[in-house]
Scaffold this active site. Structure first.
Site, PDB file in Angstrom:
ATOM      1  CG  ASP A 137     -13.637  -7.254   2.470  1.00  0.00           C
ATOM      2  OD1 ASP A 137     -13.359  -6.552   3.463  1.00  0.00           O
ATOM      3  OD2 ASP A 137     -14.170  -6.804   1.436  1.00  0.00           O
TER       4      ASP A 137
ATOM      5  CG  ASP B 263      -2.278 -20.138  -2.169  1.00  0.00           C
ATOM      6  OD1 ASP B 263      -1.696 -20.124  -1.066  1.00  0.00           O
ATOM      7  OD2 ASP B 263      -1.848 -20.764  -3.158  1.00  0.00           O
TER       8      ASP B 263
ATOM      9  CG  ASP C 208      -8.089  -4.846   1.528  1.00  0.00           C
ATOM     10  OD1 ASP C 208      -9.004  -4.389   2.249  1.00  0.00           O
ATOM     11  OD2 ASP C 208      -8.087  -4.746   0.281  1.00  0.00           O
TER      12      ASP C 208
ATOM     13  CE1 TYR D 187      -3.520  -2.627   0.595  1.00  0.00           C
ATOM     14  CE2 TYR D 187      -4.640  -0.618   1.247  1.00  0.00           C
ATOM     15  CZ  TYR D 187      -4.696  -1.935   0.868  1.00  0.00           C
ATOM     16  OH  TYR D 187      -5.906  -2.554   0.763  1.00  0.00           O
TER      17      TYR D 187
ATOM     18  CE  LYS E  73       1.584 -17.606  -3.526  1.00  0.00           C
ATOM     19  NZ  LYS E  73       0.709 -18.797  -3.593  1.00  0.00           N
TER      20      LYS E  73
HETATM   21  C1  IPM Z   1     -10.376  -1.402   4.145  1.00  0.00           C
HETATM   22  C2  IPM Z   1     -10.652  -0.765   2.817  1.00  0.00           C
HETATM   23  C3  IPM Z   1      -9.524   0.200   2.490  1.00  0.00           C
HETATM   24  C4  IPM Z   1      -8.252  -0.624   2.381  1.00  0.00           C
HETATM   25  C5  IPM Z   1      -9.730   1.063   1.239  1.00  0.00           C
HETATM   26  C6  IPM Z   1     -11.037   1.814   1.299  1.00  0.00           C
HETATM   27  C7  IPM Z   1      -8.580   1.990   1.009  1.00  0.00           C
HETATM   28  O1  IPM Z   1     -10.840  -1.736   1.828  1.00  0.00           O
HETATM   29  O2  IPM Z   1     -10.278  -0.660   5.151  1.00  0.00           O
HETATM   30  O3  IPM Z   1     -10.252  -2.619   4.203  1.00  0.00           O
HETATM   31  O4  IPM Z   1      -7.948  -1.184   1.320  1.00  0.00           O
HETATM   32  O5  IPM Z   1      -7.526  -0.692   3.379  1.00  0.00           O
HETATM   33 MG    MG Z   2     -10.885  -3.736   2.585  1.00  0.00          MG
END
Ligand code: IPM
Ligand code: MG
Length: 361
Positions: free
Chosen positions: A247, A219, A243, A141, A187
């Site tokens: 999710d 993975d 990230d 990032y 990885k």
């Molecule tokens: C998160 C989001 C952010 C990230 C974006 C909005 C920049 O997806 O907080 O997980 O990638 O960190």
């Molecule tokens: Mg995110």
């Protein structure tokens, strides 16, 4: 004792969920006789529209002077076509970096009342309770060089020793308070940066012999989270992998609308729901404020050292769900679909009940 909270509602449903959390916090403070000073500031698209900047120096300064920051969400179609470094996402990354929030803590917890909202089978899901510790201010990032031109696009995934050491420590310390297991996701079969990550995590592990350490390729980890989520206690991983993994981890629990997060550094702390600004339902009083309220619980636990209050808040959320109240995103069979403001009122009522029951004991 006054706790100063800077709230950054941001964009879309961020406005509504932070308004709900503020209403809740104000009543909670009254009841518990706490002095909270809650100050609103512009951030994200809302700030851009007024100041031409997603994050102004004034907002950043306010965050630095607060005991904790509460963030809603940023972004929306209105600001999508801005240049890359002016977008809401860039503002969020700048805020994380400027405040030194290197540890992002994302619990994946299943609320009993919502276990049928998950896409996973009940027996796979029952008992799932783990936390993703994501490195938040380094890795691909932020790495340089980065850029793109007509011929190529490139980013750099880089970790310094101190960055891996401090996030690994956070993970091992957290595991000590939980079930003593850390899974480090990388990885290392392909990337040198991951081989380095693994080497440092193992070094730090030498000071935590009471905690089990498991290495896992990213993975495979993505697969394991949906195959057998119960195997995890604390996951530690880099910015990009975290990230993605967070999710997936969030979704198996039923709804991203339920999940809180804390972003911690050595000096500052920021709390925010995992979900985004959901422009499609913004301004319609439909948003689920429970992830933001659960983030407030994390704030009481981590920033204010009041785990007792955090516990009441979580119990109030559980009680509200047990009574059947649901926002649209978590509606299942038999639930009562209510608005953002209605669920906030029910939550306050449940909080009062939980609190009263506790104080009669
Ligand atoms: C998160 C989001 C952010 C990230 C974006 C909005 C920049 O997806 O907080 O997980 O990638 O960190
Ligand atoms: Mg995110």
């Amino acid at each position: 004792m006054t706790w100063k909270i800077v709230s950054l509602p941001g964009d879309g449903i961020g406005q509504e969920v932070v308004a709900s959390a503020t209403t809740f916090l104000t009543l909670l403070a009254e009841k518990l006789q706490l002095t909270l000073d809650i100050e609103n500031h512009l951030f994200g698209g809302a700030s851009y529209d007024v100041h031409g900047k997603m994050l102004t120096d004034e907002t950043l300064e306010a965050c630095k002077n607060a005991d904790a920051v509460l963030l809603g969400a940023v972004g929306g179609p209105k600001w999508e076509n801005l240049p890359h470094n002016e977008k809401p996402e860039a503002g969020l990354l700048k805020l994380r970096k400027e405040l030194g929030l290197y540890a992002n803590i994302r619990p994946a917890k299943v609320y009993n009342a919502l276990s049928n909202a998950s896409t996973l089978k009940q027996d796979v899901l029952q008992g799932t309770d783990f936390v993703v510790v994501r490195e938040l201010t380094g890795g691909i990032y932020f790495g340089h060089p980065r850029g793109y031109d007509e011929e190529k696009g490139y980013n750099t995934m880089v970790y310094e020793k101190y960055e891996v050491e401090r996030i690994a420590k956070q993970a091992f310390e957290l595991a000590r308070k939980r079930h003593h297991k850390v899974t480090s996701i990388d990885k290392a079969n392909v990337l040198e940066v991951s081989q380095f990550w693994r080497h440092i995590v193992h070094d730090v592990h030498k000071s935590y012999p009471d905690v089990e350490l498991v290495d896992m390729y990213v993975d495979n980890a993505a697969m394991q989270v949906v195959r057998d989520p119960k195997q995890f206690d604390v996951i530690v991983t880099s910015n990009l992998f975290g990230d993605i993994i967070s999710d997936i981890s969030g979704m198996i629990t039923g709804s991203l609308g339920m999940l809180p997060s804390a972003s911690l550094g050595d000096k500052y702390a920021l709390y925010e729901p995992i979900h985004g600004s959901a422009p499609d339902i913004a301004g319609q009083n439909k948003a689920n404020p429970l992830a933001t309220i659960a983030s407030v619980a994390m704030m009481f636990e981590s920033s204010f050292n009041r785990p007792d209050i955090a516990k009441f808040i979580i119990e109030a959320i559980e009680k509200t769900l047990a009574k059947g109240y649901r926002t649209g995103d978590i509606m299942g069979e038999g639930g009562k679909c209510v608005s953002t403001t209605e669920i906030t009122a029910h939550l306050i009522e449940s909080f009062n009940e939980v609190y009263a029951a506790e104080h009669q004991l």
